[in-house]
Design a protein around this motif. Structure first.
Motif, short mmCIF file in Angstrom:
data_model
loop_
_atom_site.label_atom_id
_atom_site.label_comp_id
_atom_site.label_asym_id
_atom_site.label_seq_id
_atom_site.Cartn_x
_atom_site.Cartn_y
_atom_site.Cartn_z
N PRO A 32 0.84 -1.20 0.00
CA PRO A 32 0.00 0.00 0.00
C PRO A 32 0.87 1.24 0.00
O PRO A 32 1.89 1.31 0.68
CB PRO A 32 -0.79 -0.13 1.31
CG PRO A 32 -0.76 -1.59 1.62
CD PRO A 32 0.56 -2.09 1.12
N ARG A 33 0.50 2.24 -0.78
CA ARG A 33 1.27 3.46 -0.86
C ARG A 33 1.13 4.24 0.44
O ARG A 33 0.04 4.40 0.97
CB ARG A 33 0.78 4.31 -2.02
CG ARG A 33 1.61 5.57 -2.23
CD ARG A 33 1.05 6.40 -3.35
NE ARG A 33 1.82 7.62 -3.52
CZ ARG A 33 1.45 8.63 -4.29
NH1 ARG A 33 0.32 8.56 -4.96
NH2 ARG A 33 2.20 9.71 -4.41
N GLN A 34 2.25 4.73 0.97
CA GLN A 34 2.24 5.48 2.22
C GLN A 34 2.37 6.97 1.95
O GLN A 34 3.13 7.38 1.07
CB GLN A 34 3.37 5.00 3.13
CG GLN A 34 3.19 3.57 3.59
CD GLN A 34 4.22 3.18 4.61
OE1 GLN A 34 4.87 4.03 5.20
NE2 GLN A 34 4.39 1.89 4.83
N ILE A 93 0.67 13.09 10.18
CA ILE A 93 -0.16 11.91 10.02
C ILE A 93 0.48 11.03 8.96
O ILE A 93 0.72 11.46 7.83
CB ILE A 93 -1.58 12.28 9.57
CG1 ILE A 93 -2.25 13.20 10.59
CG2 ILE A 93 -2.43 11.01 9.37
CD1 ILE A 93 -3.57 13.78 10.11
N LYS A 94 0.78 9.79 9.31
CA LYS A 94 1.27 8.82 8.34
C LYS A 94 0.10 7.91 8.00
O LYS A 94 -0.54 7.33 8.89
CB LYS A 94 2.43 8.01 8.92
CG LYS A 94 3.65 8.87 9.26
CD LYS A 94 4.79 8.03 9.81
CE LYS A 94 5.98 8.91 10.16
NZ LYS A 94 7.11 8.12 10.70
N ALA A 95 -0.20 7.80 6.71
CA ALA A 95 -1.35 7.03 6.28
C ALA A 95 -0.98 6.16 5.09
O ALA A 95 0.04 6.39 4.42
CB ALA A 95 -2.51 7.96 5.91
N GLU A 96 -1.80 5.16 4.83
CA GLU A 96 -1.60 4.30 3.67
C GLU A 96 -2.89 4.24 2.86
O GLU A 96 -3.99 4.35 3.42
CB GLU A 96 -1.18 2.89 4.09
CG GLU A 96 -2.20 2.17 4.95
CD GLU A 96 -1.71 0.82 5.43
OE1 GLU A 96 -0.61 0.40 5.00
OE2 GLU A 96 -2.42 0.19 6.23
N THR A 97 -2.75 4.09 1.56
CA THR A 97 -3.92 3.99 0.70
C THR A 97 -4.48 2.57 0.77
O THR A 97 -3.72 1.60 0.80
CB THR A 97 -3.58 4.33 -0.75
OG1 THR A 97 -2.52 3.46 -1.20
CG2 THR A 97 -3.12 5.77 -0.87
N VAL A 98 -5.79 2.48 0.82
CA VAL A 98 -6.47 1.18 0.88
C VAL A 98 -7.52 1.14 -0.22
O VAL A 98 -8.37 2.04 -0.31
CB VAL A 98 -7.15 0.99 2.25
CG1 VAL A 98 -7.88 -0.35 2.29
CG2 VAL A 98 -6.12 1.06 3.38
N SER A 99 -7.45 0.13 -1.06
CA SER A 99 -8.43 -0.03 -2.14
C SER A 99 -9.76 -0.49 -1.56
O SER A 99 -9.81 -1.41 -0.74
CB SER A 99 -7.93 -1.04 -3.17
OG SER A 99 -6.73 -0.60 -3.77
N ALA A 106 -9.26 4.72 0.01
CA ALA A 106 -9.40 5.41 1.30
C ALA A 106 -8.02 5.56 1.93
O ALA A 106 -7.07 4.87 1.55
CB ALA A 106 -10.33 4.64 2.22
N LEU A 107 -7.90 6.46 2.90
CA LEU A 107 -6.64 6.70 3.61
C LEU A 107 -6.76 6.21 5.04
O LEU A 107 -7.58 6.72 5.81
CB LEU A 107 -6.30 8.20 3.59
CG LEU A 107 -6.02 8.80 2.22
CD1 LEU A 107 -5.84 10.31 2.33
CD2 LEU A 107 -4.78 8.16 1.60
#
Length: 250
Positions: A32-34, A93-99, A106-107
Protein backbone atom coordinates in the motif's frame (compact mmCIF):
# COMPACT_ATOMS: atom_id res chain seq x y z
CA UNK A 1 20.12 0.38 -13.10
CA UNK A 2 20.44 0.58 -9.32
CA UNK A 3 18.02 2.10 -6.85
CA UNK A 4 18.72 4.42 -3.93
CA UNK A 5 18.08 3.30 -0.37
CA UNK A 6 17.74 5.91 2.36
CA UNK A 7 19.96 5.56 5.41
CA UNK A 8 18.42 7.59 8.20
CA UNK A 9 18.74 8.62 11.81
CA UNK A 10 15.51 9.71 13.47
CA UNK A 11 15.45 11.49 16.83
CA UNK A 12 11.99 12.42 17.94
CA UNK A 13 10.88 14.73 15.14
CA UNK A 14 14.32 15.14 13.55
CA UNK A 15 15.38 12.95 10.63
CA UNK A 16 18.79 12.85 8.98
CA UNK A 17 19.00 10.94 5.69
CA UNK A 18 21.68 10.08 3.16
CA UNK A 19 21.33 8.18 -0.12
CA UNK A 20 23.35 5.01 -0.75
CA UNK A 21 23.28 3.12 -4.06
CA UNK A 22 22.10 -0.47 -3.99
CA UNK A 23 21.46 -3.04 -6.70
CA UNK A 24 17.84 -3.39 -7.75
CA UNK A 25 16.05 -6.05 -5.70
CA UNK A 26 13.70 -8.60 -7.29
CA UNK A 27 10.19 -7.26 -7.76
CA UNK A 28 7.74 -7.99 -4.96
CA UNK A 29 4.00 -7.64 -4.64
CA UNK A 30 3.15 -3.92 -4.40
CA UNK A 31 2.66 -2.58 -0.90
CA UNK A 32 0.00 0.00 0.00
CA UNK A 33 1.27 3.46 -0.86
CA UNK A 34 2.24 5.48 2.22
CA UNK A 35 1.60 9.20 2.54
CA UNK A 36 2.47 11.86 5.12
CA UNK A 37 0.42 14.93 6.01
CA UNK A 38 1.73 17.70 8.28
CA UNK A 39 -0.55 19.97 10.28
CA UNK A 40 -0.43 22.38 13.18
CA UNK A 41 -3.19 23.10 15.67
CA UNK A 42 -3.89 24.48 19.13
CA UNK A 43 -4.71 22.14 22.01
CA UNK A 44 -6.95 23.89 24.52
CA UNK A 45 -6.62 23.50 28.29
CA UNK A 46 -9.55 21.05 28.21
CA UNK A 47 -7.86 18.86 25.55
CA UNK A 48 -10.04 19.92 22.61
CA UNK A 49 -8.47 20.96 19.30
CA UNK A 50 -8.86 24.28 17.51
CA UNK A 51 -7.30 26.16 14.58
CA UNK A 52 -6.24 23.09 12.62
CA UNK A 53 -3.96 24.19 9.75
CA UNK A 54 -2.81 21.43 7.37
CA UNK A 55 0.26 21.92 5.20
CA UNK A 56 -0.58 24.62 2.65
CA UNK A 57 1.03 22.53 -0.12
CA UNK A 58 -1.64 19.84 0.18
CA UNK A 59 -4.65 19.82 -2.18
CA UNK A 60 -7.66 21.58 -0.66
CA UNK A 61 -9.81 18.40 -0.50
CA UNK A 62 -7.11 16.73 1.61
CA UNK A 63 -6.74 19.86 3.76
CA UNK A 64 -10.49 19.92 4.39
CA UNK A 65 -10.46 16.22 5.27
CA UNK A 66 -7.65 16.71 7.81
CA UNK A 67 -9.29 19.79 9.36
CA UNK A 68 -12.57 17.92 9.85
CA UNK A 69 -10.95 14.76 11.23
CA UNK A 70 -8.39 16.36 13.55
CA UNK A 71 -11.03 18.69 15.02
CA UNK A 72 -12.67 15.60 16.56
CA UNK A 73 -9.48 14.43 18.30
CA UNK A 74 -8.70 15.01 21.95
CA UNK A 75 -5.32 15.51 23.60
CA UNK A 76 -3.96 15.44 27.11
CA UNK A 77 -3.26 19.18 27.46
CA UNK A 78 0.07 20.74 28.31
CA UNK A 79 0.53 20.50 32.09
CA UNK A 80 3.22 21.51 34.54
CA UNK A 81 2.90 21.23 38.30
CA UNK A 82 -0.84 20.68 38.07
CA UNK A 83 -1.67 23.57 35.72
CA UNK A 84 -3.00 23.11 32.16
CA UNK A 85 -2.59 25.74 29.45
CA UNK A 86 -3.38 25.97 25.70
CA UNK A 87 -0.43 24.95 23.52
CA UNK A 88 0.46 24.59 19.83
CA UNK A 89 1.18 21.14 18.41
CA UNK A 90 3.00 20.21 15.20
CA UNK A 91 2.00 16.75 14.02
CA UNK A 92 2.48 14.44 11.09
CA UNK A 93 -0.16 11.91 10.02
CA UNK A 94 1.27 8.82 8.34
CA UNK A 95 -1.35 7.03 6.28
CA UNK A 96 -1.60 4.30 3.67
CA UNK A 97 -3.92 3.99 0.70
CA UNK A 98 -6.47 1.18 0.88
CA UNK A 99 -8.43 -0.03 -2.14
CA UNK A 100 -12.17 -0.17 -1.50
CA UNK A 101 -14.62 -2.74 -2.93
CA UNK A 102 -16.31 -0.03 -5.03
CA UNK A 103 -13.03 0.75 -6.76
CA UNK A 104 -12.28 3.86 -4.71
CA UNK A 105 -9.32 4.50 -2.41
CA UNK A 106 -9.40 5.41 1.30
CA UNK A 107 -6.64 6.70 3.61
CA UNK A 108 -6.00 4.62 6.73
CA UNK A 109 -3.96 6.12 9.57
CA UNK A 110 -0.74 4.26 10.41
CA UNK A 111 0.70 6.65 12.99
CA UNK A 112 0.57 10.23 14.27
CA UNK A 113 3.93 11.67 15.32
CA UNK A 114 5.76 14.95 15.65
CA UNK A 115 6.62 16.62 12.33
CA UNK A 116 9.77 15.35 10.64
CA UNK A 117 12.55 17.58 9.33
CA UNK A 118 15.05 16.18 6.85
CA UNK A 119 18.77 16.95 6.61
CA UNK A 120 20.93 15.57 3.81
CA UNK A 121 24.47 14.77 4.91
CA UNK A 122 26.04 17.27 2.49
CA UNK A 123 23.73 20.06 3.67
CA UNK A 124 24.01 19.55 7.41
CA UNK A 125 24.39 23.05 8.90
CA UNK A 126 27.03 23.81 11.50
CA UNK A 127 25.96 24.64 15.03
CA UNK A 128 22.40 23.25 14.83
CA UNK A 129 20.79 23.06 18.32
CA UNK A 130 20.20 19.30 18.14
CA UNK A 131 22.64 17.72 15.67
CA UNK A 132 21.55 14.19 14.72
CA UNK A 133 23.75 11.22 15.61
CA UNK A 134 26.14 10.03 12.96
CA UNK A 135 25.03 6.61 11.74
CA UNK A 136 28.11 4.37 12.19
CA UNK A 137 29.20 3.51 8.61
CA UNK A 138 29.90 -0.13 9.38
CA UNK A 139 26.40 -0.60 10.78
CA UNK A 140 24.87 1.17 7.77
CA UNK A 141 26.63 -1.31 5.51
CA UNK A 142 25.22 -4.15 7.60
CA UNK A 143 21.70 -2.78 7.09
CA UNK A 144 21.08 -2.25 10.80
CA UNK A 145 17.64 -1.02 11.89
CA UNK A 146 17.12 -0.20 15.57
CA UNK A 147 15.29 2.18 17.87
CA UNK A 148 16.71 3.41 21.18
CA UNK A 149 14.68 5.27 23.80
CA UNK A 150 16.30 7.62 26.33
CA UNK A 151 15.27 9.46 29.45
CA UNK A 152 17.00 12.84 29.19
CA UNK A 153 17.04 15.40 32.01
CA UNK A 154 17.51 18.96 30.69
CA UNK A 155 18.75 21.85 32.82
CA UNK A 156 17.36 25.39 32.57
CA UNK A 157 19.75 26.16 29.71
CA UNK A 158 18.47 23.15 27.77
CA UNK A 159 21.61 21.05 28.12
CA UNK A 160 21.25 17.31 28.86
CA UNK A 161 22.47 16.68 32.40
CA UNK A 162 21.43 13.03 32.73
CA UNK A 163 21.01 10.58 29.86
CA UNK A 164 19.67 7.09 30.59
CA UNK A 165 19.09 4.40 27.98
CA UNK A 166 15.64 2.99 28.75
CA UNK A 167 15.23 0.70 25.73
CA UNK A 168 16.50 -1.80 24.78
CA UNK A 169 17.19 -3.21 28.23
CA UNK A 170 19.82 -5.64 26.96
CA UNK A 171 22.92 -4.29 25.28
CA UNK A 172 24.82 -6.04 22.48
CA UNK A 173 27.53 -4.96 20.04
CA UNK A 174 25.12 -3.03 17.83
CA UNK A 175 23.29 -1.34 20.70
CA UNK A 176 26.56 -0.24 22.33
CA UNK A 177 27.79 1.28 19.06
CA UNK A 178 24.53 3.12 18.40
CA UNK A 179 24.28 4.24 22.01
CA UNK A 180 27.72 5.81 21.80
CA UNK A 181 26.76 7.62 18.58
CA UNK A 182 23.59 8.95 20.21
CA UNK A 183 25.39 10.15 23.34
CA UNK A 184 28.10 11.85 21.28
CA UNK A 185 25.37 13.85 19.53
CA UNK A 186 23.46 14.67 22.72
CA UNK A 187 26.54 16.28 24.25
CA UNK A 188 26.05 19.06 21.70
CA UNK A 189 22.31 19.45 22.18
CA UNK A 190 20.70 22.65 23.40
CA UNK A 191 16.94 22.24 23.86
CA UNK A 192 15.55 24.70 26.45
CA UNK A 193 12.28 23.57 28.03
CA UNK A 194 9.79 26.24 29.05
CA UNK A 195 6.33 26.58 30.56
CA UNK A 196 4.44 29.85 30.56
CA UNK A 197 7.54 31.57 29.19
CA UNK A 198 9.77 30.43 32.07
CA UNK A 199 12.72 28.05 31.70
CA UNK A 200 12.25 24.79 33.62
CA UNK A 201 14.29 21.73 34.56
CA UNK A 202 12.53 18.61 33.30
CA UNK A 203 12.91 15.15 31.83
CA UNK A 204 11.98 14.12 28.27
CA UNK A 205 11.38 10.84 26.49
CA UNK A 206 13.75 10.85 23.50
CA UNK A 207 13.47 8.11 20.86
CA UNK A 208 16.28 7.78 18.33
CA UNK A 209 15.79 5.50 15.34
CA UNK A 210 18.63 4.28 13.15
CA UNK A 211 17.16 2.84 9.96
CA UNK A 212 18.33 1.78 6.52
CA UNK A 213 14.79 1.55 5.14
CA UNK A 214 12.05 4.08 4.43
CA UNK A 215 9.36 1.95 6.08
CA UNK A 216 10.15 1.89 9.81
CA UNK A 217 6.83 0.47 10.97
CA UNK A 218 8.54 -2.71 12.19
CA UNK A 219 10.57 -0.64 14.65
CA UNK A 220 7.84 -0.28 17.26
CA UNK A 221 8.68 0.43 20.89
CA UNK A 222 6.84 -1.92 23.28
CA UNK A 223 3.97 -0.13 25.09
CA UNK A 224 5.48 -0.96 28.47
CA UNK A 225 8.50 1.21 27.63
CA UNK A 226 6.34 4.32 27.23
CA UNK A 227 4.33 3.33 30.31
CA UNK A 228 7.55 3.21 32.36
CA UNK A 229 7.89 6.99 32.01
CA UNK A 230 4.83 7.35 34.23
CA UNK A 231 7.07 6.88 37.27
CA UNK A 232 8.76 10.24 36.69
CA UNK A 233 7.34 13.35 38.34
CA UNK A 234 9.53 15.78 36.37
CA UNK A 235 8.49 14.96 32.79
CA UNK A 236 8.63 17.93 30.43
CA UNK A 237 5.13 19.23 29.64
CA UNK A 238 3.77 18.08 26.30
CA UNK A 239 0.33 17.71 24.78
CA UNK A 240 -0.37 14.04 24.00
CA UNK A 241 -2.92 12.60 21.60
CA UNK A 242 -5.53 10.60 23.55
CA UNK A 243 -7.86 9.60 20.72
CA UNK A 244 -7.10 6.15 19.28
CA UNK A 245 -6.58 6.95 15.60
CA UNK A 246 -4.33 4.13 14.32
CA UNK A 247 -6.33 2.01 11.91
CA UNK A 248 -9.06 4.61 11.44
CA UNK A 249 -9.74 6.38 8.16
CA UNK A 250 -9.36 10.06 7.32
Amino acid sequence: MGTTVRRAVLLGGLLWMAGVAQATAPEKAPLPRQLQFDFKATVQADGSVMDVEPDAALPEPIRAMIRTRVATWRYTPLRWQGNAVPSPVLQQIKAETVSMPNGGVALRVIEVTGQTRTFRSADRPAGVPMPPPRFPPELMREGVNAVLVYSVLYDEAGKPQQVDLVYPAKSDRVTKRLDQAARDAMREWVAPQTFGGEAIVCRARVPITFTTTVDGRSLRVPPEVDASFGKYTDLCPAAKLETEVVGTFL
